[in-house]
Scaffold this motif. Structure first.
Motif, PDB file in Angstrom:
ATOM      1  N   VAL A  28      44.478  15.853 -15.192  1.00 56.79           N
ATOM      2  CA  VAL A  28      44.930  16.525 -13.968  1.00 56.79           C
ATOM      3  C   VAL A  28      44.728  15.619 -12.759  1.00 56.79           C
ATOM      4  CG1 VAL A  28      44.460  18.463 -12.415  1.00 56.79           C
ATOM      5  CG2 VAL A  28      44.650  18.848 -14.871  1.00 56.79           C
ATOM      6  N   LEU A  29      43.620  14.883 -12.722  1.00 54.06           N
ATOM      7  CA  LEU A  29      43.402  13.951 -11.618  1.00 54.06           C
ATOM      8  C   LEU A  29      44.460  12.840 -11.611  1.00 54.06           C
ATOM      9  CD1 LEU A  29      39.508  13.614 -11.588  1.00 54.06           C
ATOM     10  CD2 LEU A  29      40.960  14.874  -9.976  1.00 54.06           C
ATOM     11  N   LEU A  30      44.853  12.374 -12.781  1.00 54.20           N
ATOM     12  CA  LEU A  30      45.905  11.366 -12.868  1.00 54.20           C
ATOM     13  C   LEU A  30      47.236  11.924 -12.379  1.00 54.20           C
ATOM     14  CD1 LEU A  30      46.849   8.540 -13.742  1.00 54.20           C
ATOM     15  CD2 LEU A  30      47.239   9.513 -16.022  1.00 54.20           C
ATOM     16  N   VAL A  31      47.571  13.117 -12.821  1.00 47.13           N
ATOM     17  CA  VAL A  31      48.814  13.749 -12.371  1.00 47.13           C
ATOM     18  C   VAL A  31      48.756  13.999 -10.862  1.00 47.13           C
ATOM     19  CG1 VAL A  31      50.210  15.855 -12.510  1.00 47.13           C
ATOM     20  CG2 VAL A  31      49.386  14.753 -14.601  1.00 47.13           C
ATOM     21  N   GLY A  32      47.596  14.425 -10.370  1.00 47.17           N
ATOM     22  CA  GLY A  32      47.430  14.626  -8.930  1.00 47.17           C
ATOM     23  C   GLY A  32      47.588  13.343  -8.140  1.00 47.17           C
ATOM     24  N   ALA A  33      47.062  12.248  -8.659  1.00 44.75           N
ATOM     25  CA  ALA A  33      47.205  10.951  -7.987  1.00 44.75           C
ATOM     26  C   ALA A  33      48.665  10.515  -7.948  1.00 44.75           C
ATOM     27  CB  ALA A  33      46.351   9.901  -8.689  1.00 44.75           C
ATOM     28  N   VAL A  34      49.380  10.746  -9.044  1.00 39.74           N
ATOM     29  CA  VAL A  34      50.807  10.420  -9.064  1.00 39.74           C
ATOM     30  C   VAL A  34      51.558  11.315  -8.078  1.00 39.74           C
ATOM     31  CG1 VAL A  34      52.900  10.448 -10.492  1.00 39.74           C
ATOM     32  CG2 VAL A  34      50.770   9.492 -11.402  1.00 39.74           C
ATOM     33  N   ALA A  35      51.200  12.591  -8.018  1.00 34.65           N
ATOM     34  CA  ALA A  35      51.853  13.508  -7.076  1.00 34.65           C
ATOM     35  C   ALA A  35      51.649  13.049  -5.635  1.00 34.65           C
ATOM     36  CB  ALA A  35      51.314  14.921  -7.272  1.00 34.65           C
ATOM     37  N   VAL A  36      50.435  12.632  -5.300  1.00 35.16           N
ATOM     38  CA  VAL A  36      50.167  12.129  -3.951  1.00 35.16           C
ATOM     39  C   VAL A  36      50.947  10.840  -3.705  1.00 35.16           C
ATOM     40  CG1 VAL A  36      48.364  11.145  -2.465  1.00 35.16           C
ATOM     41  CG2 VAL A  36      47.937  13.278  -3.704  1.00 35.16           C
ATOM     42  N   ALA A  37      51.016   9.991  -4.723  1.00 29.40           N
ATOM     43  CA  ALA A  37      51.741   8.725  -4.573  1.00 29.40           C
ATOM     44  C   ALA A  37      53.230   8.933  -4.319  1.00 29.40           C
ATOM     45  CB  ALA A  37      51.541   7.854  -5.813  1.00 29.40           C
ATOM     46  N   ILE A  38      53.796   9.997  -4.888  1.00 31.18           N
ATOM     47  CA  ILE A  38      55.236  10.229  -4.686  1.00 31.18           C
ATOM     48  C   ILE A  38      55.523  11.200  -3.548  1.00 31.18           C
ATOM     49  CG2 ILE A  38      55.808   9.623  -7.048  1.00 31.18           C
ATOM     50  CD1 ILE A  38      56.178  12.619  -7.636  1.00 31.18           C
ATOM     51  N   GLY A  39      54.469  11.628  -2.808  1.00 35.10           N
ATOM     52  CA  GLY A  39      54.731  12.391  -1.603  1.00 35.10           C
ATOM     53  C   GLY A  39      54.105  13.760  -1.460  1.00 35.10           C
ATOM     54  N   PHE A  40      53.364  14.257  -2.433  1.00 34.28           N
ATOM     55  CA  PHE A  40      52.725  15.568  -2.276  1.00 34.28           C
ATOM     56  C   PHE A  40      51.664  15.491  -1.201  1.00 34.28           C
ATOM     57  CE2 PHE A  40      49.089  18.331  -3.186  1.00 34.28           C
ATOM     58  CZ  PHE A  40      49.706  19.568  -3.083  1.00 34.28           C
ATOM     59  N   ARG A  41      51.672  16.460  -0.318  1.00 36.74           N
ATOM     60  CA  ARG A  41      50.639  16.567   0.696  1.00 36.74           C
ATOM     61  C   ARG A  41      50.166  18.003   0.746  1.00 36.74           C
ATOM     62  NH1 ARG A  41      50.905  12.102  -0.272  1.00 36.74           N
ATOM     63  NH2 ARG A  41      51.463  10.351   1.032  1.00 36.74           N
ATOM     64  N   SER A  42      48.879  18.181   0.660  1.00 37.89           N
ATOM     65  CA  SER A  42      48.287  19.505   0.775  1.00 37.89           C
ATOM     66  C   SER A  42      48.343  19.923   2.237  1.00 37.89           C
ATOM     67  CB  SER A  42      46.837  19.468   0.288  1.00 37.89           C
ATOM     68  OG  SER A  42      46.257  20.731   0.450  1.00 37.89           O
ATOM     69  N   THR A  43      48.826  21.113   2.483  1.00 34.59           N
ATOM     70  CA  THR A  43      49.005  21.565   3.864  1.00 34.59           C
ATOM     71  C   THR A  43      47.711  22.161   4.405  1.00 34.59           C
ATOM     72  OG1 THR A  43      49.844  23.658   3.031  1.00 34.59           O
ATOM     73  CG2 THR A  43      51.467  21.988   3.632  1.00 34.59           C
ATOM     74  N   GLY A  44      46.867  21.301   4.908  1.00 36.36           N
ATOM     75  CA  GLY A  44      45.667  21.762   5.590  1.00 36.36           C
ATOM     76  C   GLY A  44      44.508  22.180   4.712  1.00 36.36           C
ATOM     77  N   ALA A  45      44.504  21.810   3.446  1.00 36.66           N
ATOM     78  CA  ALA A  45      43.378  22.166   2.584  1.00 36.66           C
ATOM     79  C   ALA A  45      42.155  21.362   2.996  1.00 36.66           C
ATOM     80  CB  ALA A  45      43.715  21.912   1.121  1.00 36.66           C
ATOM     81  N   THR A  46      41.023  22.053   3.125  1.00 35.61           N
ATOM     82  CA  THR A  46      39.784  21.396   3.503  1.00 35.61           C
ATOM     83  C   THR A  46      39.124  20.781   2.274  1.00 35.61           C
ATOM     84  OG1 THR A  46      38.462  23.387   3.155  1.00 35.61           O
ATOM     85  CG2 THR A  46      39.461  23.102   5.344  1.00 35.61           C
TER      86      THR A  46
END
Length: 164
Positions: A28-46
């Motif tokens: 999941v961390l790998l998939v999350g890193a790829v998601a961030v790399a291709i443009g995912f941004r969490s909207t205001g998560a602390t």
């Protein structure tokens, strides 16, 4: 063979579950890193919300892993064990992962609402995307703890049962 070795009987199962949960978290961390790399941004998560999402992920993965271990232990062979886990693979497809539960047909809505993946998905969305969590956080905790306890008891009793 493990039953005759001088190790704690439960360490085989616990070691398998810990290894599987770590593998799941790393995936999941790998998939999350790829998601961030291709443009995912969490909207205001602390940072606290990210930590809560990670903790919930570990708890949910632990629950599903214990259930899968129980399914594997009652299976007569490896092929049956892999087929027994099919409901765990299908359940996310029958949840709110792809479409909101409110848009589902009336006959299908209870299937999506009353299973563990829908509240977990809605909680993760709420934590990371800022949507409303409502009671889904508590439902996810209840499902996770309940399935963990059930899977642990089922797995250990099956594992400790001496074959005749």
């Amino acid at each position: 063979r493990f039953r005759t070795m001088a190790i704690h009987r439960g360490s085989v199962l616990v070691g398998h579950v810990v290894g599987s949960v770590l593998q799941c978290v790393m995936s999941v961390l790998l998939v999350g890193a790829v998601a961030v790399a291709i443009g995912f941004r969490s909207t205001g998560a602390t940072a606290l919300e990210w930590a809560a999402a990670l903790g919930l992920l570990v708890l949910f993965a632990t629950a599903l892993t214990w259930i899968a271990v129980g399914m594997g232990l009652v299976s007569p062979n490896a092929e049956a064990a892999s087929n027994n886990a099919l409901p765990l693979i299908v359940l996310p497809l029958l949840s709110s992962a792809f479409i909101p539960v409110d848009t589902m047909p009336g006959w299908f809505r209870p299937i999506a609402e009353y299973q563990p993946f829908t509240p977990a998905i809605e909680t993760f969305r709420g934590l990371l995307l800022g949507t409303e969590i409502g009671h889904n956080g508590w439902l996810t905790l209840a499902w996770s703890l309940g399935l963990t306890i059930l899977g642990y008891l089922w797995s250990t009793s099956t594992f400790h049962h001496d074959p005749k």
